[in-house]
Design a protein around this motif. Structure first.
Motif: not given
Length: 135
Positions: A53-54, A91, A60, A85-87, A58, A93, A83
């Motif tokens: 988590y950033r 989400a 990955e 991402t969640y913006d 967001t 995948t 693989t």
């Protein structure tokens, strides 16, 4: 050309824990996620994921989904490499069938797919699968 299978999924369980060690880094977690697929795939899955988590919310993630059920009318199991991402809202995948992971009528299956889920517990998927000859 593969066979297109698509439909919906719902999250049936979610157990997420912070990864231990190296405190002071961005948030990393491990999660075990249960899902139920319906449509072209009628199956239960268990995903073991690692998520980063950033600070802006967001993320990955990477992991493996074990799948047990029926895909395109053929029964068995397989494992998907995931693989995504969640913006912060959606989400997304990408999936790839792990070679040699198919059992039953899915022995020898190949393919890939995508899934998308707005924040919440349901989403949609679309896979292109190459089924083994004779199954």
């Amino acid at each position: 050309m593969g066979e297109l299978v698509e439909g919906d999924f719902e999250v049936t369980s979610w157990n997420e824990e912070p990864a231990a060690g190296l405190e002071g880094t961005v948030k990393v977690t491990t999660a075990r996620i249960g899902q139920r697929f319906s449509g072209g795939i009628e199956a239960d899955t268990i995903a073991d994921m690692v998520m980063t988590y950033r600070p802006d919310g967001t993320a990955e993630f990477v992991g493996h989904h074990r799948v047990l059920g029926t895909l395109g009318g053929r029964s068995g199991s397989l494992v998907l490499r995931a693989t995504g991402t969640y913006d912060g809202a959606v989400a997304r995948t990408d999936f790839e069938v792990i070679d040699g992971s198919g059992t039953g009528e899915l022995d020898g299956i190949r393919g890939s797919g995508i899934a998308s889920a707005d924040h919440g517990s349901t989403g949609t998927y679309r896979f292109e699968l190459d089924f083994p000859v004779g199954h």
